[in-house]
Design a protein around this motif. Structure first.
Motif, PDB file in Angstrom:
ATOM      1  N   THR A   7     -20.144  87.744   3.153  1.00 18.03           N
ATOM      2  CA  THR A   7     -20.218  86.706   4.354  1.00 18.03           C
ATOM      3  C   THR A   7     -20.462  87.333   5.842  1.00 18.03           C
TER       4      THR A   7
ATOM      5  N   VAL B 284     -24.514  89.654   4.751  1.00 19.62           N
ATOM      6  CA  VAL B 284     -25.114  88.677   4.571  1.00 19.62           C
ATOM      7  C   VAL B 284     -25.393  88.128   6.246  1.00 19.62           C
TER       8      VAL B 284
ATOM      9  N   SER C  15     -29.437  89.963   7.955  1.00 21.15           N
ATOM     10  CA  SER C  15     -29.980  88.861   8.422  1.00 21.15           C
ATOM     11  C   SER C  15     -30.741  89.365   9.648  1.00 21.15           C
TER      12      SER C  15
ATOM     13  N   ASP D 271     -35.825  90.599   2.747  1.00 17.85           N
ATOM     14  CA  ASP D 271     -35.009  89.584   3.257  1.00 17.85           C
ATOM     15  C   ASP D 271     -33.574  89.191   2.354  1.00 17.85           C
TER      16      ASP D 271
ATOM     17  N   THR E 150     -32.119  86.753   2.373  1.00 20.05           N
ATOM     18  CA  THR E 150     -31.674  85.358   1.664  1.00 20.05           C
ATOM     19  C   THR E 150     -31.999  85.253   0.559  1.00 20.05           C
TER      20      THR E 150
ATOM     21  N   ASP F  41     -26.567  82.794  -2.896  1.00 17.15           N
ATOM     22  CA  ASP F  41     -25.991  82.364  -2.070  1.00 17.15           C
ATOM     23  C   ASP F  41     -24.788  83.234  -2.447  1.00 17.15           C
TER      24      ASP F  41
END
Length: 394
Positions: A238, A241, A245, A272, A274, A278
């Motif tokens: 988490t 990321v 990002s 990217d 993302t 998830d």
């Protein structure tokens, strides 16, 4: 009392303060456990090597190896505990550090993927070692096993209680098979205990039951440590990321700036994060996801370096051109020969995106002229010291 090493109960909890006397008792017991377990492991290792059947040796070797690995991890952590204890010269902060070392993971930072067996606390590692040793003694049929059936039944009851605690930690959706295994072990133990109360011979039943209980406890402890490890990795993913990002957005802005200011501009893509989707919860999927995050990190680093280098090259050439324009001015003795070239260079600089190939050629032509005319040019900062984020001075 059992003739085999049994790990002592660990004091306190992670980071808590524990009275020095309680810590001393635990450390003394751990030193005894360490020596006794080492001796037992040597016996188990010799018994495993002495097995005539290659299949039997292959079956027990992984548990022998794991037992040795656990013992070494416990021994290493015990050294840290003793160093922190410092013969009892401990303040509250030292005592809290000791309980952190006791209840913290034995796995070292950056060792992800090195094996789940060490992703356990010191007490868990010791209990797992106890279970493995009990299982190996049964499977290797070592002489000298504790013959007192009632004590062995009592030890099994304690072990099944620990197994129940481990089962309760499993998420409810995945608990069924472990709960069934625990229930089966309890029924078998009650059957053995009933036979013992009626005066029956239960030695033949105890060995297999002890081995299966030890294997079950070992698997549950490793699974629990894997879940805890996955939880830590999920939190790590988490954070990564979020960082990737933000970095990705910054590198894309840097790439746009490079494409707007120089030509030919680099053509590297900027990933990217993302697009990975998830963050998964499954440990195996999470491990693969973290590997992909590492690839994104490397790609971003390469893109950032490449686009920044293009901008830094432009800044370097601009500064060299400005230094040459100053050196080749009216008072330099160069006359008007270089005026058109200097003006052409300024127009090229003002035109964005700047053609770096032409700019470099013009700068080299002026440098060659200056050397031929014996004109000294103050050195301009190189691209390695220029800050591409500042742009060129206009």
């Amino acid at each position: 009392m059992s003739t085999y090493a049994v790990s002592p109960t660990a004091p306190g909890s992670l980071g808590t303060d524990v009275p020095p006397r309680e810590l001393l008792r635990y450390l003394d017991a751990m030193i005894t456990w360490k020596g006794q377990r080492r001796s037992e492991l040597e016996d188990l290792d010799r018994a495993a090597i002495a097995l005539e059947s290659p299949q039997e040796r292959a079956a027990v070797t992984p548990d022998v190896t794991l037992s040795m690995t656990l013992w070494q991890a416990v021994s290493d952590r015990l050294e840290l505990l003793m160093a922190t204890w410092d013969n009892g010269r401990v303040e509250e902060s030292d005592r809290r550090r000791i309980t952190t070392l006791i209840w913290g993971s034995l796995e070292q930072p950056g060792s992800r993927g090195a094996g789940q067996a060490l992703a356990v606390s010191l007490p868990e590692a010791c209990r797992l070692s106890d279970s493995l040793a009990s299982s190996l003694r049964s499977r290797l049929r070592l002489d000298g096993a504790d013959p007192r059936a009632s004590e062995r039944v009592g030890a099994l009851r304690q072990q099944l209680a620990r197994i129940a605690d481990q089962v309760a930690l499993i998420p409810s959706k995945r608990r069924q098979s472990a709960a069934q295994a625990h229930a089966l072990l309890e029924r078998r133990l009650e059957d053995v205990a009933d036979r013992l109360r009626r005066g029956g011979d239960v030695v033949g039943f105890l060995g297999p039951l002890e081995a299966e209980a030890a294997t079950t406890e070992r698997d549950l402890i490793v699974a629990a440590s894997a879940r805890a490890h996955a939880k830590v990795e999920h939190a790590q993913a988490t954070r990564e990321v979020a960082e990737l990002s933000a970095r990705g957005q910054a590198v894309r802005a840097l790439a746009e700036r490079a494409r707007a200011r120089v030509q030919p501009a680099p053509t590297l893509g900027v990933p990217d994060v993302t697009a990975l989707g998830d963050i998964p919860s499954d440990p195996d999927e999470l491990s693969a996801y973290l590997t992909r995050l590492e690839r994104v990190d490397r790609a971003l680093t390469m893109a950032q370096t490449t686009y920044a280098a293009a901008l830094a090259r432009r800044e370097d050439l601009v500064q060299q051109a400005r230094a040459l324009a100053s050196a080749l001015g009216p008072d330099s003795g160069a006359g008007s020969a270089m005026v058109p070239l200097v003006q052409q260079t300024e127009r090229l600089i003002a035109d964005e995106p700047t053609d770096l190939t032409q700019l470099e050629a013009l700068v080299q032509a002026q440098q060659s002229f200056a050397r031929t005319m014996g004109i000294t040019v103050d050195p301009a900062p190189t691209g390695s010291t220029a800050d591409p984020s500042k742009g060129d001075a206009r």
